[in-house]
Scaffold this motif. Structure first.
Motif, PDB file in Angstrom:
ATOM      1  N   ARG A 198      -4.600  11.298   6.202  1.00 29.95           N
ATOM      2  CA  ARG A 198      -4.982  12.080   7.381  1.00 29.95           C
ATOM      3  C   ARG A 198      -3.747  12.587   8.130  1.00 29.95           C
ATOM      4  NH1 ARG A 198      -9.250   8.692  10.787  1.00 29.95           N
ATOM      5  NH2 ARG A 198      -9.154  10.581  12.078  1.00 29.95           N
ATOM      6  N   ILE A 199      -2.736  11.718   8.269  1.00 32.06           N
ATOM      7  CA  ILE A 199      -1.512  12.129   8.959  1.00 32.06           C
ATOM      8  C   ILE A 199      -0.791  13.215   8.161  1.00 32.06           C
ATOM      9  CG2 ILE A 199       0.754  11.345   9.752  1.00 32.06           C
ATOM     10  CD1 ILE A 199      -0.513   8.587  10.244  1.00 32.06           C
ATOM     11  N   ARG A 200      -0.702  13.018   6.821  1.00 28.71           N
ATOM     12  CA  ARG A 200      -0.010  13.991   5.990  1.00 28.71           C
ATOM     13  C   ARG A 200      -0.782  15.320   5.943  1.00 28.71           C
ATOM     14  NH1 ARG A 200       3.329  11.259   2.209  1.00 28.71           N
ATOM     15  NH2 ARG A 200       4.952  10.267   3.465  1.00 28.71           N
ATOM     16  N   GLU A 201      -2.096  15.269   5.943  1.00 29.74           N
ATOM     17  CA  GLU A 201      -2.863  16.517   5.949  1.00 29.74           C
ATOM     18  C   GLU A 201      -2.552  17.321   7.203  1.00 29.74           C
ATOM     19  OE1 GLU A 201      -7.485  18.141   5.943  1.00 29.74           O
ATOM     20  OE2 GLU A 201      -6.968  16.217   6.844  1.00 29.74           O
ATOM     21  N   ALA A 202      -2.534  16.635   8.348  1.00 29.00           N
ATOM     22  CA  ALA A 202      -2.219  17.322   9.604  1.00 29.00           C
ATOM     23  C   ALA A 202      -0.808  17.892   9.566  1.00 29.00           C
ATOM     24  CB  ALA A 202      -2.374  16.353  10.774  1.00 29.00           C
ATOM     25  N   GLY A 203       0.144  17.114   9.035  1.00 26.33           N
ATOM     26  CA  GLY A 203       1.511  17.607   8.928  1.00 26.33           C
ATOM     27  C   GLY A 203       1.622  18.810   8.005  1.00 26.33           C
ATOM     28  N   ALA A 204       0.886  18.762   6.904  1.00 26.72           N
ATOM     29  CA  ALA A 204       0.922  19.881   5.962  1.00 26.72           C
ATOM     30  C   ALA A 204       0.345  21.151   6.594  1.00 26.72           C
ATOM     31  CB  ALA A 204       0.144  19.520   4.695  1.00 26.72           C
ATOM     32  N   LEU A 205      -0.713  21.021   7.369  1.00 25.07           N
ATOM     33  CA  LEU A 205      -1.266  22.180   8.083  1.00 25.07           C
ATOM     34  C   LEU A 205      -0.246  22.715   9.083  1.00 25.07           C
ATOM     35  CD1 LEU A 205      -4.883  20.842   8.731  1.00 25.07           C
ATOM     36  CD2 LEU A 205      -4.288  22.794   7.292  1.00 25.07           C
ATOM     37  N   THR A 256       0.825  -1.216   0.000  1.00 24.93           N
ATOM     38  CA  THR A 256       0.000   0.000   0.000  1.00 24.93           C
ATOM     39  C   THR A 256       0.855   1.260   0.000  1.00 24.93           C
ATOM     40  OG1 THR A 256      -0.108  -0.049   2.416  1.00 24.93           O
ATOM     41  CG2 THR A 256      -1.895  -1.139   1.205  1.00 24.93           C
ATOM     42  N   LEU A 257       2.193   1.108   0.090  1.00 23.86           N
ATOM     43  CA  LEU A 257       3.075   2.265   0.101  1.00 23.86           C
ATOM     44  C   LEU A 257       3.318   2.752  -1.326  1.00 23.86           C
ATOM     45  CD1 LEU A 257       5.727   1.128   2.746  1.00 23.86           C
ATOM     46  CD2 LEU A 257       3.745   2.609   3.085  1.00 23.86           C
ATOM     47  N   VAL A 258       3.398   4.069  -1.485  1.00 19.37           N
ATOM     48  CA  VAL A 258       3.610   4.687  -2.793  1.00 19.37           C
ATOM     49  C   VAL A 258       4.814   5.613  -2.685  1.00 19.37           C
ATOM     50  CG1 VAL A 258       2.622   6.114  -4.624  1.00 19.37           C
ATOM     51  CG2 VAL A 258       1.152   4.582  -3.304  1.00 19.37           C
ATOM     52  N   HIS A 283      -5.760   4.692   1.175  1.00 13.15           N
ATOM     53  CA  HIS A 283      -4.725   5.642   1.601  1.00 13.15           C
ATOM     54  C   HIS A 283      -5.242   6.576   2.706  1.00 13.15           C
ATOM     55  CE1 HIS A 283      -2.216   4.355  -1.689  1.00 13.15           C
ATOM     56  NE2 HIS A 283      -3.122   4.691  -2.587  1.00 13.15           N
ATOM     57  N   THR A 284      -6.386   6.271   3.304  1.00 14.33           N
ATOM     58  CA  THR A 284      -7.031   7.219   4.215  1.00 14.33           C
ATOM     59  C   THR A 284      -6.149   7.569   5.413  1.00 14.33           C
ATOM     60  OG1 THR A 284      -9.244   6.501   3.591  1.00 14.33           O
ATOM     61  CG2 THR A 284      -9.016   7.584   5.713  1.00 14.33           C
ATOM     62  N   ARG A 285      -5.607   6.567   6.073  1.00 17.64           N
ATOM     63  CA  ARG A 285      -4.852   6.845   7.302  1.00 17.64           C
ATOM     64  C   ARG A 285      -3.623   7.703   7.025  1.00 17.64           C
ATOM     65  NH1 ARG A 285      -2.838   1.885  10.890  1.00 17.64           N
ATOM     66  NH2 ARG A 285      -1.408   1.652   9.135  1.00 17.64           N
ATOM     67  N   MET A 286      -2.856   7.337   5.998  1.00 18.84           N
ATOM     68  CA  MET A 286      -1.664   8.122   5.661  1.00 18.84           C
ATOM     69  C   MET A 286      -2.035   9.529   5.215  1.00 18.84           C
ATOM     70  SD  MET A 286       1.548   8.388   5.532  1.00 18.84           S
ATOM     71  CE  MET A 286       2.133   6.697   5.733  1.00 18.84           C
ATOM     72  N   PRO A 317      -0.186   5.932  19.094  1.00 17.18           N
ATOM     73  CA  PRO A 317       0.217   7.345  19.085  1.00 17.18           C
ATOM     74  C   PRO A 317       1.547   7.582  18.393  1.00 17.18           C
ATOM     75  CG  PRO A 317       0.592   6.374  21.251  1.00 17.18           C
ATOM     76  CD  PRO A 317      -0.166   5.346  20.444  1.00 17.18           C
ATOM     77  N   GLU A 318       2.355   6.512  18.216  1.00 16.77           N
ATOM     78  CA  GLU A 318       3.646   6.711  17.563  1.00 16.77           C
ATOM     79  C   GLU A 318       3.493   7.113  16.098  1.00 16.77           C
ATOM     80  OE1 GLU A 318       2.409   2.466  16.938  1.00 16.77           O
ATOM     81  OE2 GLU A 318       2.438   3.877  18.607  1.00 16.77           O
ATOM     82  N   MET A 319       2.319   6.859  15.490  1.00 19.69           N
ATOM     83  CA  MET A 319       2.110   7.207  14.087  1.00 19.69           C
ATOM     84  C   MET A 319       2.129   8.721  13.876  1.00 19.69           C
ATOM     85  SD  MET A 319      -0.803   4.656  12.596  1.00 19.69           S
ATOM     86  CE  MET A 319      -2.110   5.493  13.496  1.00 19.69           C
TER      87      MET A 319
END
Length: 581
Positions: free
Chosen positions: A521-528, A453-455, A516-519, A552-554
């Motif tokens: 969501r994490i990237r959206e938060a990081g981008a903000l 599932t990694l791109v 790709h939902t979980r990744m 929580p480590e994610m």
């Protein structure tokens, strides 16, 4: 003569005294006002008397719901409650007491005992979480004792108003949580408290409880730890705290400094230096065990059960010992069939409570295979509905026994599909050769590589422009999910974080349950976060923490970074200590 003189002297003295009194200023006739007190006095005995008296009036007038009718709601496994938005402002102790007192209620089962003719009342707690009278409490509070014949359940507010419990919306015995609804037709509305997330160990908390009929007792402490606990209903997360409470406090809220509900009081566990069946010696500790907020959310944010649901896992003997695909399931039609399978009367009775045998049946799947084997369910069609059980073979070569039990509505068609079947996706329109070649060309420009599932990609501005052209040219493409994810990934890697956040949001809105939902969501938060928007980033990360409390480590570094940018360094350190532990 002497007597006359004395009499005159007395008369003159009295006259002088009366004149002096008459001459006093008028303000002395009105006593001075006492300064207003800020103390809140609670008459415990008076409350108990009012609870029984008013409860009996409601019971005799027919305004209450019979206890047997309320118990039917314990079979519901989920409900939807419109929760208040979490609070972000720290409250002082008096402010927290005032706010929580308005929302915390006393939950009482009314019953007649066998030794007298008087009505009696038990006491426990609950907290209002919805605008329509929805209240959180413990499942064991609503279930009650088997040896007591309860008449009904009522709630008493802080101002002494007694309100009938209209219905039980949902419950979870595994998590010891129940959601009830009060009959607010003749009562003033109650302000709800917001439901928070799991704070890290070491966080300050307070408990508003009713220990042994000492109503509205506020105590403070910290969260000492979280740990998993497995029972007949499956695994749940338990929160251990140091704040004091005692019997009669079940269902009362555990609050953070902002007044958000982060747990529910459930029970205590005593640790003795020596303990045998006959005696207990030298009490050392009393563990205060509570329901965690993450377990509460699984009940309050869950929709009504569908035509198929999985039962908690159990261990059985006689499972297949050779590798193979899923066997044809066993068909259980009654309690007797379940007793023959489980051969443990107590455990069988526990499982029977999850099944309405008049409307449902149980399918039992047994096989051996990889530890990564999965058995998924999906439904298709509307009338009639068909349930598909899809077996997905794992990649590892270990050999483990598997057992899955599912409750299915009677009359529903079901089929079993064996073999490595792809996960269900949203219906895709039929693609064209031109569309497929265009997307392949985009991937080539972006140097896209995949591993599971990694791109991975090596984006350029020209490649992003070509990707944008593809999305505009083929708005209903079967490759749209992948294209949207590649756009967010490319903008992220090019450090165009404000554009990346918007791109990931488009993807999540279009495919909320995509691969790709979980990744995303994490990237959206990081981008903000990297585009100087720490508060929206923290909001997204808190949502992730709610959905993935055990991982929580994610997103730990991103959340700690957001807290630091918001000036909450202490909370950031505590959170990272929790992550590292």
């Amino acid at each position: 003569m002497s007597l006359r003189v004395n009499t005159r002297l007395v008369v003159l003295s009295l006259s002088s005294l009366l004149a002096a009194v008459t001459g006093l200023p008028a303000q002395s006739e009105t006593p001075p006002k006492r300064p207003a007190t800020t103390r809140v006095r609670i008459s415990d005995q008076g409350r108990m008397q009012a609870l029984v008296r008013e409860g009996e009036k409601l019971l005799k007038s027919g305004a209450t719901t019979p206890y047997a009718k309320l118990q039917e709601g314990l079979q519901r496994t989920g409900c939807t409650v419109a929760l208040a938005k979490p609070s972000t402002k720290d409250l002082s102790g008096p402010e927290l007491f005032k706010r929580s007192r308005q929302s915390v209620v006393v939950i009482s089962s009314l019953y007649y005992c066998t030794r007298c003719t008087k009505l009696h009342a038990t006491t426990a707690g609950g907290v209002v979480v919805g605008t329509s009278g929805e209240v959180l409490t413990n499942e064991h509070v609503i279930r009650g004792r088997a040896d007591r014949k309860n008449e009904t359940i009522v709630a008493m507010t802080a101002d002494g108003t007694v309100i009938p419990v209209r219905e039980v919306l949902a419950s979870s015995k595994k998590d010891d949580v129940a959601v009830i609804r009060l009959d607010m037709s003749n009562a003033r509305s109650l302000p709800p408290l917001p439901l928070g997330t799991n704070p890290p160990p070491g966080s300050d908390i307070r408990v508003m409880s009713h220990p042994n009929k000492h109503f509205y007792h506020l105590s403070s402490g910290i969260i000492s730890r979280y740990f998993p606990e497995t029972g007949p209903g499956g695994e749940t997360e338990v929160m251990s705290i140091t704040a004091d409470y005692g019997r009669g406090s079940s269902g009362c809220p555990v609050l953070d400094r902002k007044g958000n509900i982060v747990g529910l009081v459930s029970r205590t566990s005593s640790l003795y230096y020596r303990q045998t069946k006959e005696k207990q010696e030298n009490l050392q500790m009393v563990f205060k065990l509570c329901v965690a907020a993450s377990s509460i959310r699984t009940l309050t944010e869950k929709s009504e059960p569908s035509v198929v649901k999985a039962l908690p896992a159990i261990k059985l003997t006689g499972l297949p010992k050779t590798r193979g695909s899923v066997e044809e399931p066993l068909f259980l039609n009654s309690n007797d069939d379940l007793d023959k399978l489980i051969q443990d009367k107590k455990l069988s009775q526990t499982y029977s409570k999850h099944v309405d045998w008049e409307k449902q049946v149980v399918l039992v799947f047994r096989w051996s295979g990889s530890g990564q084997d999965q058995l998924e369910t999906r439904t298709k069609g509307e009338d009639p509905v068909t349930v598909q059980f899809v077996y997905r073979r794992g990649r590892t070569r270990d050999l483990r026994p598997h057992l899955k039990l599912f409750v299915v509505e009677r009359g529903v068609q079901w089929i079993v599909e064996s073999g490595p079947v792809a996960r269900p996706k949203s219906p895709k329109p039929v693609g064209t050769a031109t569309e497929a070649s265009a997307f392949k060309a985009v991937e080539k420009v972006l140097q896209v590589r995949r591993r599971g599932t990694l791109v991975f990609a090596r984006p350029t501005t020209a490649g992003v422009d070509q990707l944008e052209t593809f999305l505009k040219t083929y708005p209903k493409s079967s490759h749209r999910e992948e294209a949207l994810y590649l756009r967010g990934l490319s903008l992220w890697m090019l450090k165009r974080y404000d554009h990346a956040a918007a791109a990931y949001r488009v993807l999540l809105d279009a495919f909320p349950k995509g691969k790709h939902t979980r990744m995303a969501r994490i990237r959206e938060a990081g981008a903000l976060l990297f585009s100087d928007q720490p508060q929206p980033a923290l909001d997204r990360l808190d949502e992730l923490m709610t959905d993935y409390p055990d991982r929580p480590e994610m997103f730990g570094r991103e959340r700690a970074h957001a807290l630091v940018l918001l000036g909450r360094q202490k909370e950031a350190r505590e959170f990272m200590d929790h992550v590292e532990s």
